[in-house]
Design a protein around this motif. Sequence first.
Motif, PDB file in Angstrom:
ATOM      1  N   ALA A  32       0.823  -1.207   0.000  1.00  0.00           N
ATOM      2  CA  ALA A  32       0.000   0.000   0.000  1.00  0.00           C
ATOM      3  C   ALA A  32       0.863   1.265   0.000  1.00  0.00           C
ATOM      4  O   ALA A  32       0.407   2.335  -0.423  1.00  0.00           O
ATOM      5  N   GLN A  33       2.116   1.168   0.453  1.00  0.00           N
ATOM      6  CA  GLN A  33       3.035   2.306   0.477  1.00  0.00           C
ATOM      7  C   GLN A  33       3.775   2.499  -0.853  1.00  0.00           C
ATOM      8  O   GLN A  33       4.288   3.588  -1.127  1.00  0.00           O
ATOM      9  N   ASP A  38       7.202   5.033  -5.939  1.00  0.00           N
ATOM     10  CA  ASP A  38       7.492   4.435  -7.245  1.00  0.00           C
ATOM     11  C   ASP A  38       8.039   5.457  -8.238  1.00  0.00           C
ATOM     12  O   ASP A  38       7.313   6.330  -8.698  1.00  0.00           O
ATOM     13  N   GLY A  39       9.301   5.343  -8.583  1.00  0.00           N
ATOM     14  CA  GLY A  39       9.948   6.256  -9.526  1.00  0.00           C
ATOM     15  C   GLY A  39       9.614   5.991 -10.975  1.00  0.00           C
ATOM     16  O   GLY A  39       9.941   6.786 -11.848  1.00  0.00           O
ATOM     17  N   ASN A  40       8.954   4.873 -11.252  1.00  0.00           N
ATOM     18  CA  ASN A  40       8.513   4.572 -12.616  1.00  0.00           C
ATOM     19  C   ASN A  40       7.131   5.161 -12.890  1.00  0.00           C
ATOM     20  O   ASN A  40       6.647   5.075 -14.012  1.00  0.00           O
ATOM     21  N   ALA A  44      -0.471   2.531  -9.160  1.00  0.00           N
ATOM     22  CA  ALA A  44      -1.575   3.404  -8.764  1.00  0.00           C
ATOM     23  C   ALA A  44      -2.000   3.140  -7.329  1.00  0.00           C
ATOM     24  O   ALA A  44      -2.105   4.067  -6.530  1.00  0.00           O
ATOM     25  N   GLU A  45      -2.240   1.864  -7.000  1.00  0.00           N
ATOM     26  CA  GLU A  45      -2.694   1.551  -5.645  1.00  0.00           C
ATOM     27  C   GLU A  45      -2.560   0.060  -5.356  1.00  0.00           C
ATOM     28  O   GLU A  45      -2.482  -0.758  -6.266  1.00  0.00           O
ATOM     29  N   THR A  63      -1.905  -0.934 -11.597  1.00  0.00           N
ATOM     30  CA  THR A  63      -0.973  -0.026 -12.263  1.00  0.00           C
ATOM     31  C   THR A  63      -1.700   1.260 -12.667  1.00  0.00           C
ATOM     32  O   THR A  63      -2.925   1.324 -12.677  1.00  0.00           O
ATOM     33  N   THR A  64      -0.924   2.258 -13.044  1.00  0.00           N
ATOM     34  CA  THR A  64      -1.500   3.534 -13.468  1.00  0.00           C
ATOM     35  C   THR A  64      -2.304   3.376 -14.757  1.00  0.00           C
ATOM     36  O   THR A  64      -3.166   4.202 -15.048  1.00  0.00           O
ATOM     37  N   SER A  65      -2.058   2.313 -15.515  1.00  0.00           N
ATOM     38  CA  SER A  65      -2.841   2.066 -16.729  1.00  0.00           C
ATOM     39  C   SER A  65      -4.100   1.245 -16.434  1.00  0.00           C
ATOM     40  O   SER A  65      -4.834   0.892 -17.350  1.00  0.00           O
TER      41      SER A  65
END
Length: 152
Positions: A32-33, A38-40, A44-45, A63-65
């Motif tokens: 959750a942290q 995340d440097g990439n 997302a969560e 992921t962010t996608s």
Amino acid sequence: MTNPPDTARVVSAARDIAAPAETIFELIADPAQQPRWDGNDNLAEAPSGQRVHATGDVFTMTTTSGNTRDNHVVEFTENRRIAWRPAEPGRTPPGHLWRWELDPLDATHTRVTHTYDWTALTDERRIPRAQATTADRLHASIDRLATLAEGH
């Protein structure tokens, strides 16, 4: 696909962080942290309550996608080492690995090494993304992690 000989399939970055290994490890071992550091900018969560405790654990991440990933923990030593292989839910991991190693320098300083290893990656669709994961991106994760850990 054949990769050019200068394409590194193992990329690492390291930095000393002014925080105890235990503090840093908590930020890594609690999925959750992970989106916080995340440097990439790929995570997302993750649902809370998935703190990793052993090899064989699996944690889920979005992921962010918008894709969901099951991350299979393949290396684990509390406060020292953790590594996982991501996969699509219900599928075998395609062969890339994320590893974090923490080496305490003293009670309040830790050498943190972050490695992305895609030597076993065979999924052609993932090769361009793997090639784009550079040491700079790994350093970005370590730097963000440092900001959080040193702020405790």
